[in-house]
Scaffold this active site. Structure first.
Site, PDB file in Angstrom:
ATOM      1  N   ASP A   1       0.804  -1.229   0.000  1.00  0.00           N
ATOM      2  CA  ASP A   1       0.000   0.000   0.000  1.00  0.00           C
ATOM      3  C   ASP A   1       0.838   1.280   0.000  1.00  0.00           C
ATOM      4  O   ASP A   1       0.334   2.350  -0.294  1.00  0.00           O
ATOM      5  CB  ASP A   1      -0.931   0.030   1.231  1.00  0.00           C
ATOM      6  CG  ASP A   1      -1.827  -1.193   1.309  1.00  0.00           C
ATOM      7  OD1 ASP A   1      -2.105  -1.796   0.258  1.00  0.00           O
ATOM      8  OD2 ASP A   1      -2.241  -1.547   2.434  1.00  0.00           O
TER       9      ASP A   1
ATOM     10  N   ARG B   1     -17.418  -2.373 -17.734  1.00  0.00           N
ATOM     11  CA  ARG B   1     -16.945  -3.631 -17.132  1.00  0.00           C
ATOM     12  C   ARG B   1     -15.970  -3.320 -15.990  1.00  0.00           C
ATOM     13  O   ARG B   1     -15.205  -2.355 -16.075  1.00  0.00           O
ATOM     14  CB  ARG B   1     -16.214  -4.493 -18.164  1.00  0.00           C
ATOM     15  CG  ARG B   1     -17.109  -5.014 -19.265  1.00  0.00           C
ATOM     16  CD  ARG B   1     -18.047  -6.108 -18.755  1.00  0.00           C
ATOM     17  NE  ARG B   1     -18.803  -6.712 -19.841  1.00  0.00           N
ATOM     18  CZ  ARG B   1     -19.999  -6.310 -20.242  1.00  0.00           C
ATOM     19  NH1 ARG B   1     -20.596  -5.289 -19.648  1.00  0.00           N
ATOM     20  NH2 ARG B   1     -20.619  -6.923 -21.240  1.00  0.00           N
TER      21      ARG B   1
HETATM   22  O1  F6P Z   1      -2.403  -3.978   3.352  1.00  0.00           O
HETATM   23  C1  F6P Z   1      -2.229  -4.803   2.253  1.00  0.00           C
HETATM   24  C2  F6P Z   1      -3.568  -5.255   1.704  1.00  0.00           C
HETATM   25  O2  F6P Z   1      -3.318  -6.055   0.565  1.00  0.00           O
HETATM   26  C3  F6P Z   1      -4.522  -4.117   1.362  1.00  0.00           C
HETATM   27  O3  F6P Z   1      -4.200  -3.463   0.165  1.00  0.00           O
HETATM   28  C4  F6P Z   1      -5.838  -4.852   1.351  1.00  0.00           C
HETATM   29  O4  F6P Z   1      -6.903  -3.976   1.614  1.00  0.00           O
HETATM   30  C5  F6P Z   1      -5.672  -5.836   2.470  1.00  0.00           C
HETATM   31  O5  F6P Z   1      -4.277  -6.018   2.650  1.00  0.00           O
HETATM   32  C6  F6P Z   1      -6.306  -7.176   2.208  1.00  0.00           C
HETATM   33  O6  F6P Z   1      -6.203  -7.944   3.360  1.00  0.00           O
HETATM   34  P1  F6P Z   1      -6.472  -9.511   3.407  1.00  0.00           P
HETATM   35  O7  F6P Z   1      -5.250 -10.186   2.839  1.00  0.00           O
HETATM   36  O8  F6P Z   1      -6.674  -9.782   4.842  1.00  0.00           O
HETATM   37  O9  F6P Z   1      -7.655  -9.796   2.555  1.00  0.00           O
END
Ligand code: F6P
Length: 356
Positions: free
Chosen positions: A133, A271
């Site tokens: 992120d 889409r």
């Molecule tokens: O923080 C990294 C991340 O991939 C975010 O971008 C995303 O919102 C979240 O983790 C997803 O988390 P999980 O792997 O618990 O679904």
């Protein structure tokens, strides 16, 4: 010395490169032993560790994920396995029993918050900023981000050709939690016409206007939307709540919401593609491999110097370190005066808002 290493929170490309660099740097120091802690803080709670030698970190540079495993719910200060009980005393006792002089914690804001709490209990810690992120405070780049941007960019390249062929609006939803870094960088790299980020709530009518205008001129539109984006006056799109997670809200689905809202306002088909965890898997880019190696090396140096309770960071092109307290539990959004936003606006990319 005896040094532990763990990877906490969601995985991310480059974790193995950090583990490798920490282990290789420390093993070169006379007598230093490196102990791998399995599944993040869960390994400390459930007493699962293993020694790491040069062989165990060989040939892992290009491998995605983490050889140690990770866990995004394990927290010694609120352990789900004990109904949310504080098991930190037992965790610290185990760290002392293992004879660890320090622990290198590779993680995001949540892992840094736990590391900070452990440090307050006298456990020497060094942090390493991980997350696709790119939203950790005080660092210009966390490793994993570059890889995620590369994956999203390739997806946009592919959506562009199919979108153009069919004359459609193509929406690509990216990860990023509450920050728009992935969508902004990849949107620019992938030639998106509209980039929607959490920091700038979008006006649906403005998004539709740009699509209609492009429909008349170019016949297709490419939209990159961050999972944390929302319309002006609207809500975040929450995919699910994971109640026993330290961070229960999982975002996702705003791309579908936008499609439903947009379709009646434009004259063509719309889409949506949601990339999801594809953005987090697989080999890291060369940039992330180098950055992860630099971070791992710098973390090992801090340990060797006895300079604890700090997090290694990238500032410009320099690897530096900042106090753990400054990073723990804090995040970093795209500032509204960020030069990339100006670049986007000045090159005719819409953010679904009036240009500033
Ligand atoms: O923080 C990294 C991340 O991939 C975010 O971008 C995303 O919102 C979240 O983790 C997803 O988390 P999980 O792997 O618990 O679904």
């Amino acid at each position: 010395m005896r040094v532990g290493i763990l990877t906490g929170g969601g995985d991310c490309p480059g974790l193995n490169a950090v583990i490798r660099a920490v282990a290789r740097s420390l093993i070169q120091l006379d007598g230093t032993e490196v102990i791998g802690i399995e599944q993040g803080f869960l390994g400390l709670i459930e007493r699962r560790v293993r020694p790491l030698d040069l062989d165990s970190v060989a040939d892992i540079m290009a491998t995605g994920g983490t050889i140690l495993g990770t866990h995004n719910k394990a927290n010694p200060f609120g352990y789900f396995g004990a109904g949310g009980a504080d098991v930190s005393e037992a965790t610290c006792a185990y760290v002392r029993e293992l004879g660890l002089d320090a622990i290198v914690v590779i993680g995001g804001d949540g892992s840094m918050a736990i590391a900070h709490q452990l440090a307050a209990k006298g456990i020497p810690v060094v942090g390493c900023p991980k997350t696709i992120d790119n939203d950790l405070a005080h660092t210009d780049r966390s490793f994993g981000f570059d890889t995620a941007v590369a994956i999203v960019t390739e997806a946009l390249d592919r959506l562009q050709t199919t979108g153009r062929s069919h004359g459609r609006v193509m929406i690509l939803e990216t990860m990023g939690r509450y920050a728009g870094w992935i969508a902004l960088h990849a949107g620019l790299a992938g030639g998106a016409d509209i980039i929607l980020i959490p920091e700038l709530p979008y006006r649906l009518e403005e998004v539709a206007r740009v699509c209609r205008e492009r429909e008349a001129r170019e016949h297709y539109t490419l939209i990159a939307i961050a999972e944390g984006a929302r319309p002006e006056g609207g809500q975040l799109t929450v995919k699910e709540r994971i109640e026993d997670s330290p961070e229960p809200i999982r975002l996702g689905g705003v791309g579908n919401v936008l499609r439903t809202q947009l379709e009646p306002l434009v004259g063509c088909e719309v889409r949506t593609t949601i990339l999801g965890h594809v953005q987090r898997g697989g080999p890291p880019t060369p940039f992330d491999r180098v950055l992860a190696t630099q971070y791992g090396h710098a973390a090992a140096q801090l340990v060797a110097q006895g300079n604890f309770n700090r997090v290694v960071v990238l500032r410009g092109t320099q690897i530096e370190s900042v106090p753990l307290a400054d990073v723990a539990g804090r995040t970093r959004n795209v500032p509204l005066d960020h030069p990339l936003l100006r670049t986007a606006w000045d090159t005719g990319i819409s953010t679904g808002t009036a240009p500033r």
